[in-house]
Design a protein around this motif. Structure first.
Motif, PDB file in Angstrom:
ATOM      1  N   GLU A 245      -4.361  26.724   0.279  1.00 10.89           N
ATOM      2  CA  GLU A 245      -4.517  28.115  -0.568  1.00 10.89           C
ATOM      3  C   GLU A 245      -3.353  28.424  -1.301  1.00 10.89           C
ATOM      4  O   GLU A 245      -2.075  28.008  -1.254  1.00 10.89           O
ATOM      5  CB  GLU A 245      -4.026  28.999   0.721  1.00 10.89           C
ATOM      6  N   ASN A 246      -3.973  29.083  -2.556  1.00 11.47           N
ATOM      7  CA  ASN A 246      -3.073  29.560  -3.619  1.00 11.47           C
ATOM      8  C   ASN A 246      -1.839  28.421  -4.039  1.00 11.47           C
ATOM      9  O   ASN A 246      -0.678  28.734  -4.344  1.00 11.47           O
ATOM     10  CB  ASN A 246      -2.266  30.798  -3.339  1.00 11.47           C
TER      11      ASN A 246
ATOM     12  N   CYS B   3      -0.016  26.177  -6.374  1.00  9.12           N
ATOM     13  CA  CYS B   3       0.816  26.149  -7.837  1.00  9.12           C
ATOM     14  C   CYS B   3       1.471  25.207  -7.917  1.00  9.12           C
ATOM     15  O   CYS B   3       2.587  24.956  -7.291  1.00  9.12           O
ATOM     16  CB  CYS B   3       1.353  27.480  -8.068  1.00  9.12           C
TER      17      CYS B   3
ATOM     18  N   ARG C 161      -2.945  26.056 -10.780  1.00  4.89           N
ATOM     19  CA  ARG C 161      -2.744  27.404 -10.669  1.00  4.89           C
ATOM     20  C   ARG C 161      -3.521  28.335  -9.746  1.00  4.89           C
ATOM     21  O   ARG C 161      -4.816  28.186  -9.873  1.00  4.89           O
ATOM     22  CB  ARG C 161      -3.108  28.403 -11.998  1.00  4.89           C
ATOM     23  N   GLU C 162      -2.995  28.760  -8.531  1.00  3.95           N
ATOM     24  CA  GLU C 162      -3.458  29.541  -7.811  1.00  3.95           C
ATOM     25  C   GLU C 162      -4.701  28.811  -7.115  1.00  3.95           C
ATOM     26  O   GLU C 162      -5.787  29.767  -7.111  1.00  3.95           O
ATOM     27  CB  GLU C 162      -3.494  30.820  -8.022  1.00  3.95           C
TER      28      GLU C 162
ATOM     29  N   SER D  42      -7.522  27.543  -4.609  1.00  2.00           N
ATOM     30  CA  SER D  42      -7.782  27.379  -3.263  1.00  2.00           C
ATOM     31  C   SER D  42      -9.219  26.666  -2.897  1.00  2.00           C
ATOM     32  O   SER D  42      -9.968  26.807  -3.700  1.00  2.00           O
ATOM     33  CB  SER D  42      -7.854  29.019  -2.803  1.00  2.00           C
TER      34      SER D  42
ATOM     35  N   GLY E  30       1.969  27.839  -2.470  1.00  2.00           N
ATOM     36  CA  GLY E  30       0.792  27.365  -1.803  1.00  2.00           C
ATOM     37  C   GLY E  30       1.088  27.018  -0.502  1.00  2.00           C
ATOM     38  O   GLY E  30       2.303  26.643  -0.018  1.00  2.00           O
TER      39      GLY E  30
ATOM     40  N   GLN F 141      -7.177  25.326 -12.829  1.00  2.00           N
ATOM     41  CA  GLN F 141      -8.005  26.520 -11.977  1.00  2.00           C
ATOM     42  C   GLN F 141      -9.215  25.963 -11.645  1.00  2.00           C
ATOM     43  O   GLN F 141      -9.951  25.302 -12.326  1.00  2.00           O
ATOM     44  CB  GLN F 141      -8.104  27.554 -12.621  1.00  2.00           C
TER      45      GLN F 141
END
Length: 262
Positions: free
Chosen positions: A10-11, A13, A27-28, A30, A69, A227
């Protein structure tokens, strides 16, 4: 003990410190991986695929760090470093980089089983069984071999056998067939497919080869510049890609396939 069924990132970075500045590499991000499926992580070189696998387990190279994260196992927050060798096993694209050249295959296997807290009295029998399960010829003889005495295909099978010995329910396979010839590639892919079908492993497959993805994957996540830009079933990704990067990857695969068929 009941094996976990879901692994979620999750998330995430990930950054690198360069010339006094932080450069974002992931980047972020998930992702969710279920037991019994193969989730393919695809994208161009430098898109962050391998970095995602490394960051999820806290094995990032020097100068690179995880800024944010978390990893969840069946919904519970887990320290990334505690995943290694217990919840997640890893297969790399260059198996020679994963083995200590001064130790035999059996030495490596015993170390894996110690981490897994397995009965040392059963090390030999368990290792032979795992090597046999990966299709390695003469598994008893392989115990005494050093990595330099084995071909790339043999070492890749040995690495997968070590993953089986760990008992980990999830496998991160980072370009597992890149350095192998076509015949050995096909055998390794058959092996990975069989591990999902017969053992219920959940596999995160990092690949640039859309042919491999089309054959093995259940779902696909497409990365660009750190991403995830598109995610969906393998059927949907190939039949109706939405993002420009996904369309390029699929078009390149279809053009190559058409060229080979001509």
């Amino acid at each position: 003990m009941t094996q976990p069924q879901t692994l979620a990132i999750e998330n995430l970075c990930i950054c690198a410190r360069r010339e006094g500045q932080d450069i974002q590499l992931v980047r972020e991000l998930s992702l969710t991986l279920e037991r019994g499926e193969i989730l393919a992580l695809v994208g161009g070189s430098g898109s962050g695929k391998s970095m995602t696998c490394a960051g999820a387990q806290d094995v990032l190279p020097p100068g690179v760090y995880r800024r944010a994260g978390r990893v969840l196992v069946d919904g519970s927050d887990v320290a990334p470093k505690s995943l290694r060798g217990r919840t997640v096993a890893t297969v790399l694209q260059n198996p020679r980089s994963a083995f200590n050249p001064l130790r035999t295959i059996f030495d490596h296997a015993r170390e894996v089983r110690r981490v897994a807290r397995a009965d040392a009295a059963e090390d030999r029998a368990a290792t032979i069984a795992a090597l046999s399960d990966t299709g390695l010829d003469e598994p008893e003889r392989a115990l005494a071999l050093y990595p330099f005495e084995m071909s790339g295909g043999m070492l890749q099978r040995a690495m997968i056998a070590l993953a089986l010995l760990s008992g980990a329910p999830f496998l991160f396979a980072d370009e597992p067939t890149t350095d192998l010839d076509l015949v050995v590639q096909a055998r390794i892919l058959d092996l990975l497919e069989g591990l999902v079908a017969n053992r219920g492993l959940g596999i995160l497959l990092v690949s640039h080869d859309m042919g491999v993805v089309a054959r093995l994957a259940t779902r696909v996540a497409v990365m660009q510049e750190g991403q995830v830009v598109e995610e969906g079933s393998v059927e949907r990704i190939f039949s109706a890609p939405q993002h420009a990067v996904t369309r390029e990857l699929v078009a390149a695969h279809l053009a190559l396939y058409a060229g080979e068929s001509a």
